[in-house]
Design an enzyme around this catalytic site. Structure first.
Site, PDB file in Angstrom:
ATOM      1  N   CYS A 198     -56.384  18.500  87.021  1.00 40.29           N
ATOM      2  CA  CYS A 198     -57.111  17.804  85.971  1.00 40.29           C
ATOM      3  C   CYS A 198     -56.344  17.909  84.652  1.00 40.29           C
ATOM      4  O   CYS A 198     -55.690  18.920  84.378  1.00 40.29           O
ATOM      5  CB  CYS A 198     -58.504  18.400  85.808  1.00 40.29           C
ATOM      6  SG  CYS A 198     -59.597  18.107  87.224  1.00 40.29           S
ATOM      7  N   CYS A 201     -56.813  20.940  82.315  1.00 39.90           N
ATOM      8  CA  CYS A 201     -56.600  22.237  82.969  1.00 39.90           C
ATOM      9  C   CYS A 201     -55.172  22.426  83.473  1.00 39.90           C
ATOM     10  O   CYS A 201     -54.902  23.367  84.218  1.00 39.90           O
ATOM     11  CB  CYS A 201     -57.565  22.386  84.149  1.00 39.90           C
ATOM     12  SG  CYS A 201     -59.303  22.310  83.675  1.00 39.90           S
ATOM     13  N   CYS A 226     -58.741  26.476  92.878  1.00 39.20           N
ATOM     14  CA  CYS A 226     -59.968  25.781  92.480  1.00 39.20           C
ATOM     15  C   CYS A 226     -61.101  25.950  93.481  1.00 39.20           C
ATOM     16  O   CYS A 226     -62.238  25.591  93.201  1.00 39.20           O
ATOM     17  CB  CYS A 226     -59.688  24.295  92.297  1.00 39.20           C
ATOM     18  SG  CYS A 226     -59.203  23.438  93.811  1.00 39.20           S
TER      19      CYS A 226
END
Length: 245
Positions: A198, A201, A226
């Site tokens: 993302c 991130c 994650c």
């Protein structure tokens, strides 16, 4: 799960042979692509062994534009559909309402919750109806992935088989394949990224840093996962539970 994989598949020495075996062994196989370099290699290899390619990807709502551009390039190059899976809008709304727009910055636990809502839960739903899924995880990417098996039952998604054809490959082997076969790759690699997730991130890595150091870089000494391929002992908080409650 299908019958036991033959020794030459389990060894992981020939990813293309692993994919050929997978497509022959399981009626419904899907490649779960993040559109990092490993995804590029797997899609190109799959196109060489089958005409029945199913690819899905997770659109968390926070992906960089370059990832969307990459999806389009893959669709055009291989003339395949890519099933773009979004998280449940109600769950995302509840997460943002209860925890704010950037909860991942406040604690590791909330970061894992965000990943759970935007990635893990949508993947679990998207995998229904398939017999096996293919991932680009490699053992050299991180200590948490060092024991990755080429073929294994998926404990997170009972009834499915998880296949990691590139488990034994190095980063150099991945990029050599991309160069040798003129495979399209994510443009952020050209700006210093070594792992791509993302947008808020992920950052480019610095010389000498670990391959996944750019993921959640503000977290000191935390596991750079994650939840799709590694699950901590403590599950994420329910969305409605406040941090520290």
């Amino acid at each position: 799960m299908g019958s036991a994989a033959p020794p030459d598949v389990v060894s992981g020495n020939d990813p293309e042979a692993i994919l050929r075996w997978a497509y022959g062994e399981f009626p419904r196989v899907v490649i779960v692509a993040s559109f990092q370099a490993e995804s590029s290699v797997l899609i190109d290899m799959a196109a060489r062994v089958t005409d029945d390619i199913h690819v899905l990807t997770l659109d968390t709502g926070l992906l960089p534009q370059e990832t969307h551009d990459m999806i389009y390039r893959v669709r055009e190059r291989y003339k395949i559909a890519v099933d773009v899976i979004a998280p449940d809008a109600g769950e995302v709304h509840q997460l943002v309402r209860e925890q704010g727009t950037n909860p991942f910055l406040r604690s590791v636990e909330l970061r894992r919750l965000c990943c759970d809502v935007r990635k893990s839960r949508p993947l679990a739903g998207a995998l229904q109806g398939f017999d096996a899924w293919v991932t680009g995880v490699r053992r050299q990417q991180a200590a948490t992935r060092s024991e990755t098996r080429v073929v294994s039952p998926d404990l997170e998604h009972p009834g499915l088989t998880k296949i990691a054809p590139l488990a034994g490959w190095s980063k150099d082997q991945v990029w050599a394949y991309i160069r040798d076969h003129d495979v399209p790759y994510h443009s952020l690699y050209d700006t210093g990224y070594t792992s791509i997730g993302c947008a808020p991130c992920t950052r480019a890595t610095r010389p000498g840093e670990d391959e996944r150091a750019g993921r959640w870089w503000w977290e000191a000494d935390e596991v750079k996962e994650c939840g799709l391929h590694w699950t901590p002992d403590n599950r994420p908080l329910p969305i409605h539970q406040k941090e520290g409650a």
